[in-house]
Write an enzyme that holds these catalytic residues in place. Structure first.
Site, short mmCIF file in Angstrom:
data_model
loop_
_atom_site.label_atom_id
_atom_site.label_comp_id
_atom_site.label_asym_id
_atom_site.label_seq_id
_atom_site.Cartn_x
_atom_site.Cartn_y
_atom_site.Cartn_z
N GLY A 275 -8.08 -9.29 13.65
CA GLY A 275 -8.67 -8.15 14.35
C GLY A 275 -7.95 -7.72 15.61
N THR A 276 -6.63 -7.93 15.69
CA THR A 276 -5.91 -7.51 16.90
C THR A 276 -5.91 -5.99 17.06
OG1 THR A 276 -3.81 -7.58 15.69
CG2 THR A 276 -4.42 -9.54 16.95
N ASN A 277 -5.83 -5.26 15.96
CA ASN A 277 -5.90 -3.80 16.06
C ASN A 277 -7.31 -3.33 16.41
OD1 ASN A 277 -3.25 -2.50 15.52
ND2 ASN A 277 -3.35 -3.72 13.64
N LEU B 82 -9.54 0.87 -1.23
CA LEU B 82 -10.75 1.69 -1.36
C LEU B 82 -10.58 2.62 -2.54
CD1 LEU B 82 -11.43 2.62 2.39
CD2 LEU B 82 -12.55 0.84 1.01
N ASN C 60 -5.16 4.43 8.32
CA ASN C 60 -4.68 3.06 8.19
C ASN C 60 -3.44 2.88 9.05
OD1 ASN C 60 -4.37 0.39 6.90
ND2 ASN C 60 -2.57 1.31 5.93
N HIS D 223 0.06 0.63 9.23
CA HIS D 223 0.91 -0.23 8.42
C HIS D 223 2.14 -0.65 9.22
CE1 HIS D 223 2.69 -1.96 4.83
NE2 HIS D 223 3.83 -1.38 5.17
N ASP E 205 -0.71 2.72 1.00
CA ASP E 205 0.28 3.22 1.97
C ASP E 205 0.94 4.53 1.55
OD1 ASP E 205 -0.21 0.82 3.35
OD2 ASP E 205 1.37 -0.20 2.25
N ALA F 213 4.08 -0.88 18.89
CA ALA F 213 3.81 0.25 18.00
C ALA F 213 2.34 0.30 17.55
CB ALA F 213 4.73 0.20 16.79
#
Length: 218
Positions: A12-14, A94, A108, A110, A151, A180
């Site tokens: 869960g860093t993002n 999904l 999302n 990536h 993606d 980033a």
């Protein structure tokens, strides 16, 4: 107020980057109303609990069909009045029902410069290992709208990160996150919240910020 649902599969860093930006006032008018994990016991769920955010586990393997899984996810999102779905290290795919219900409202992040090192199976350390094996001089991260393939949706933002001669997959992963991912994902949310993302086919145009919006958002 923009209600955000964050979907996770790991540390869960993002998710934390989003929460930090909200708490610092850099994402005005945004709040995370629920966190969904694809598996139990991940640290992202602890992050949600620390911030008193309702969270749950909805695992694809617990459902016989993609349609049943999609229905469970969609019911949860609708229950919390989610307006933007953010996949933050989320590894499950999904299905069409969720994507259709949230057309151009699922994003999302990536860890590569799409279309390089992306697609099914490219998650975690794998994109960084492949980047080093290929010998690229730059890699980076991409935030994109989500469609029914891995993606492959329209790109919103990208940021390059230099590959160092002594990089390991782990060191490169960390630098891509810091330089980033943690920057791009909150920025994409901010642009979405301000209504500044226009999607035409595969092209995403970032609309200019009006003086009125600047004044409202400080």
């Amino acid at each position: 107020m923009l209600n955000i649902g964050v979907m996770v599969s790991g540390g869960g860093t993002n998710l934390q980057a989003i929460l930090d930006q909200i708490e610092s006032g850099k994402l005005p008018g945004c709040r995370v109303v629920t966190v969904i994990s694809s598996r139990p016991g991940v640290y992202a769920l602890e992050r949600a609990k620390k911030h008193h955010i309702p969270c749950c586990v909805i695992s694809r393997k617990d459902f016989e069909t993609q349609e049943a899984y999609d229905e469970a996810v969609l019911n949860h999102l609708k229950h919390h009045d989610v307006q933007l779905v953010v996949l933050a290290g989320f590894l499950s795919l999904l299905g069409e029902r969720v994507i259709t219900a949230y057309r151009n409202a699922v994003i999302n992040v990536h860890p590569s410069l799409i279309p390089a090192f992306c697609g099914k199976g490219f998650y975690g350390l794998i994109p960084h290992k492949k980047a080093l094996e290929y010998g690229v001089r730059v890699t980076g991260a991409t935030v994109h709208f989500v469609d029914c393939e891995y993606d492959s949706g329209p790109i919103i933002l990208q940021k390059a990160v230099e590959v160092m001669a002594d990089d390991t997959p782990e060191s490169l992963q960390r630098r891509v996150m810091e330089q980033a991912e943690w920057i791009l994902l909150p920025e994409a949310i901010r642009l979405f919240a301000q209504g500044r993302l226009k999607v035409e086919g595969r092209r995403v145009t970032i609309l200019n910020e009006t003086p009125e919006r600047k004044e409202v958002n400080g």
